[in-house]
Scaffold this active site. Structure first.
Site, PDB file in Angstrom:
ATOM      1  N   TYR A   1      -2.695 -12.226  -3.162  1.00 33.45           N
ATOM      2  CA  TYR A   1      -1.926 -11.580  -4.324  1.00 33.45           C
ATOM      3  C   TYR A   1      -0.432 -12.121  -4.249  1.00 33.45           C
ATOM      4  O   TYR A   1       0.340 -11.736  -5.164  1.00 33.45           O
ATOM      5  CB  TYR A   1      -2.153 -10.197  -4.426  1.00 33.45           C
ATOM      6  CG  TYR A   1      -2.098  -9.367  -3.017  1.00 33.45           C
ATOM      7  CD1 TYR A   1      -0.797  -9.153  -2.427  1.00 33.45           C
ATOM      8  CD2 TYR A   1      -3.183  -9.110  -2.236  1.00 33.45           C
ATOM      9  CE1 TYR A   1      -0.647  -8.581  -1.218  1.00 33.45           C
ATOM     10  CE2 TYR A   1      -3.128  -8.367  -1.147  1.00 33.45           C
ATOM     11  CZ  TYR A   1      -1.670  -7.967  -0.513  1.00 33.45           C
ATOM     12  OH  TYR A   1      -1.497  -7.369   0.291  1.00 33.45           O
TER      13      TYR A   1
ATOM     14  N   ASN B   1     -11.542  -0.778   7.110  1.00 33.87           N
ATOM     15  CA  ASN B   1     -10.178  -1.159   6.609  1.00 33.87           C
ATOM     16  C   ASN B   1      -9.870   0.322   6.216  1.00 33.87           C
ATOM     17  O   ASN B   1      -8.606   0.313   6.076  1.00 33.87           O
ATOM     18  CB  ASN B   1     -10.184  -2.028   5.630  1.00 33.87           C
ATOM     19  CG  ASN B   1     -10.709  -1.174   4.221  1.00 33.87           C
ATOM     20  OD1 ASN B   1     -11.895  -0.706   4.377  1.00 33.87           O
ATOM     21  ND2 ASN B   1      -9.861  -1.391   3.229  1.00 33.87           N
TER      22      ASN B   1
ATOM     23  N   LYS C   1      -8.613  -5.216  12.000  1.00 30.00           N
ATOM     24  CA  LYS C   1      -9.760  -4.686  11.088  1.00 30.00           C
ATOM     25  C   LYS C   1     -11.206  -4.608  11.865  1.00 30.00           C
ATOM     26  O   LYS C   1     -11.849  -3.851  11.964  1.00 30.00           O
ATOM     27  CB  LYS C   1     -10.098  -5.435   9.940  1.00 30.00           C
ATOM     28  CG  LYS C   1      -8.918  -4.960   8.795  1.00 30.00           C
ATOM     29  CD  LYS C   1      -9.343  -5.861   7.347  1.00 30.00           C
ATOM     30  CE  LYS C   1      -8.481  -5.473   6.429  1.00 30.00           C
ATOM     31  NZ  LYS C   1      -8.720  -6.063   5.039  1.00 30.00           N
TER      32      LYS C   1
ATOM     33  N   THR D   1      -5.149  -3.000   8.582  1.00 30.96           N
ATOM     34  CA  THR D   1      -5.204  -4.079   7.990  1.00 30.96           C
ATOM     35  C   THR D   1      -4.693  -5.098   9.115  1.00 30.96           C
ATOM     36  O   THR D   1      -5.071  -4.958  10.562  1.00 30.96           O
ATOM     37  CB  THR D   1      -4.061  -4.353   7.036  1.00 30.96           C
ATOM     38  OG1 THR D   1      -4.193  -5.612   6.209  1.00 30.96           O
ATOM     39  CG2 THR D   1      -2.525  -4.324   7.672  1.00 30.96           C
TER      40      THR D   1
ATOM     41  N   ASP E   1     -13.158  -2.523   1.514  1.00 30.27           N
ATOM     42  CA  ASP E   1     -13.043  -3.618   0.799  1.00 30.27           C
ATOM     43  C   ASP E   1     -14.060  -4.267   0.102  1.00 30.27           C
ATOM     44  O   ASP E   1     -13.961  -4.710  -1.086  1.00 30.27           O
ATOM     45  CB  ASP E   1     -12.703  -4.797   1.958  1.00 30.27           C
ATOM     46  CG  ASP E   1     -11.005  -4.822   2.271  1.00 30.27           C
ATOM     47  OD1 ASP E   1     -10.216  -4.380   1.710  1.00 30.27           O
ATOM     48  OD2 ASP E   1     -10.841  -5.030   3.543  1.00 30.27           O
TER      49      ASP E   1
ATOM     50  N   SER F   1       0.782  -1.095   0.067  1.00 36.47           N
ATOM     51  CA  SER F   1      -0.045  -0.171   0.041  1.00 36.47           C
ATOM     52  C   SER F   1       0.893   1.290  -0.144  1.00 36.47           C
ATOM     53  O   SER F   1       0.276   2.312  -0.629  1.00 36.47           O
ATOM     54  CB  SER F   1      -1.072   0.048   1.296  1.00 36.47           C
ATOM     55  OG  SER F   1      -1.936  -1.036   0.919  1.00 36.47           O
TER      56      SER F   1
END
Ligand code: NAP
Length: 280
Positions: free
Chosen positions: A226, A92, A71, A67, A107, A22
Site C-alpha cells: 500500500y 496477526n 506473525k 506484524t 488477514d 494502524s
C-alpha cells in the site's frame, strides 16, 4: 480523547513500526464511537518478544495486532490459536480473554471482505498467487476456502511446494511455478495477487515478472503493497484496462475484524477508510 483508569489498551507489536497506519485507523474509529480505548505502537525487539506477550497479560491489555517479523514467531507463546491461524501458520491479532491469549488470523478473512467490497466473486476462478511467504499463506487460505483454483509462483520453488502441501486439504492448487526472469502471461487468469516486495522500497522501480498482454477488462490485479499506493504492477494492469486493488483494502478489513474482536462493536468503516486515505 480522555484517558483515565477505565481506558482499555490495544496496540500493535512488530519491528520496525515507524510507518504503521494502524494506530491512526483504530484510534479514529474509537473516537468516532466514543469508546474509551487507545491503540499504541509497541516496537518490540526479538529478545523481548516473550516478555512483551507476558506483559499483555500483566498490564491487562485487551489485545494487539502482530506484524512483521512476529506473525509466525508468536504462535508457541499463545494459550489458544484458531484452526484458521494454525493452518496459515501466522497470527496477526491477539485477544486477551481474561488472562488467556488467543491468536487469530484476520488477514485471510480481511482479504475476502476486501474482494466482497469490490463485488468480486472468485469461486471456480483461476488465480495466480505471486509469493509463498506469510502473507501469501493467508491469501492462499482465503482464496482456497472461497473455492478459487490457484497457481502459485515463487522465487524459491520449494517454499511454494511446502505451502501447497500444507494446504492440500483446504482447496485446489493446480500448479507450482518457479518465478524467474521470463514473464508469466496473465491472459488465461481471472486474477493475480502480488505478495512480493517488488514495488515497494527498496524495490519501488520493479514489478513481478508478469505480462498483462491480452487480459480482459474483468481481470483483477491485487497488490498487497500500500506504500506506494500505485505500484508498477498496478500501473501496468490499469494501462491494460484491468481492475486494480491495492493493499490498503486488506489492511482496512483485517483491522475491522480485529476491532470487532477487541471491543465487541462493529467499527465505523468509513472513518477507518478516511484515516487510511481511502476515498469512500
Ligand atoms: P515474507 O514472509 O518475508 O515473504 C516474502 C515473499 O516475497 C517470499 O515469497 C519471497 O520469496 C519473496 N521475495 C522477497 N524478496 C524477493 C525478491 N527480491 N525477488 C523475488 N521474490 C522476493 O513476507 P510477507 O509477510 O509475506 O509480506 C509480503 C508483503 O505483503 C509485504 O510487502 C507486506 O507489507 C505485505 N502485507 C500486506 C498486508 C496488507 O494488509 N495489505 C498484510 C500482510 C502483508 P522467497 O521464498 O524466494 O524468499
Amino acid at each position: 480523547m480522555k484517558i483515565n483508569s477505565e481506558t482499555k489498551l490495544t496496540g500493535i507489536i512488530g519491528y520496525p513500526l515507524k510507518h504503521t497506519l494502524s494506530p491512526k485507523m483504530h484510534n479514529e474509529a474509537f473516537r468516532a464511537l466514543n469508546l474509551n480505548y487507545l491503540y499504541l505502537p509497541f516496537e518490540v525487539t526479538e529478545e523481548m518478544l516473550v516478555q512483551a506477550l507476558a506483559g499483555l497479560k500483566a498490564l491487562n491489555l485487551c489485545g494487539v495486532n502482530v506484524t512483521i517479523p512476529y506473525k509466525e514467531k508468536v504462535l508457541p507463546f499463545l494459550d489458544e490459536i484458531t484452526m484458521e491461524a494454525k493452518t496459515i501458520g501466522a497470527v496477526n491479532t491477539i485477544v486477551n480473554d481474561r488472562g488467556r491469549l488467543i491468536g487469530y488470523n484476520t488477514d485471510a478473512p480481511g482479504f475476502l471482505l476486501s474482494l466482497k467490497e469490490y463485488g468480486i466473486e472468485i469461486s471456480g476462478k483461476k488465480i495466480l498467487l505471486l509469493g509463498a511467504g506469510g502473507a501469501a499463506r493467508a491469501v492462499a487460505y482465503a482464496l482456497l476456502t472461497a473455492g478459487a483454483e490457484l497457481i502459485i509462483a515463487n522465487r524459491t520453488k520449494k517454499k511454494a511446494e511446502e505451502l501447497a502441501e500444507d494446504f492440500s486439504a483446504v482447496g485446489k492448487i493446480l500448479e507450482i511455478l518457479e518465478l524467474g526472469e521470463d514473464p508469466i502471461s496473465l491472459q488465461s487468469y481471472f486474477m493475480a495477487v502480488n505478495t512480493l516486495p517488488l514495488g515497494m522500497h527498496p524495490y519501488e522501480h520493479q514489478m513481478p515478472p508478469v505480462d498483462f498482454t491480452g487480459v480482459s477488462s474483468d481481470f483483477v490485479a491485487y497488490e498487497l503493497i500500500y506504500n506506494p499506493p500505485e505500484t508498477i504492477f498496478l500501473k501496468m494492469a490499469k494501462e491494460k484496462g484491468a481492475k486494480t486493488i491495492n493493499g490498503l483494502s486488506m489492511l482496512l478489513w483485517q483491522g475491522v475484524l480485529a476491532f470487532e474482536k477487541w471491543t465487541g462493536v462493529t467499527p465505523p468503516v468509513d472513518v477507518m477508510k478516511k484515516a487510511l486515505g481511502i476515498s469512500c
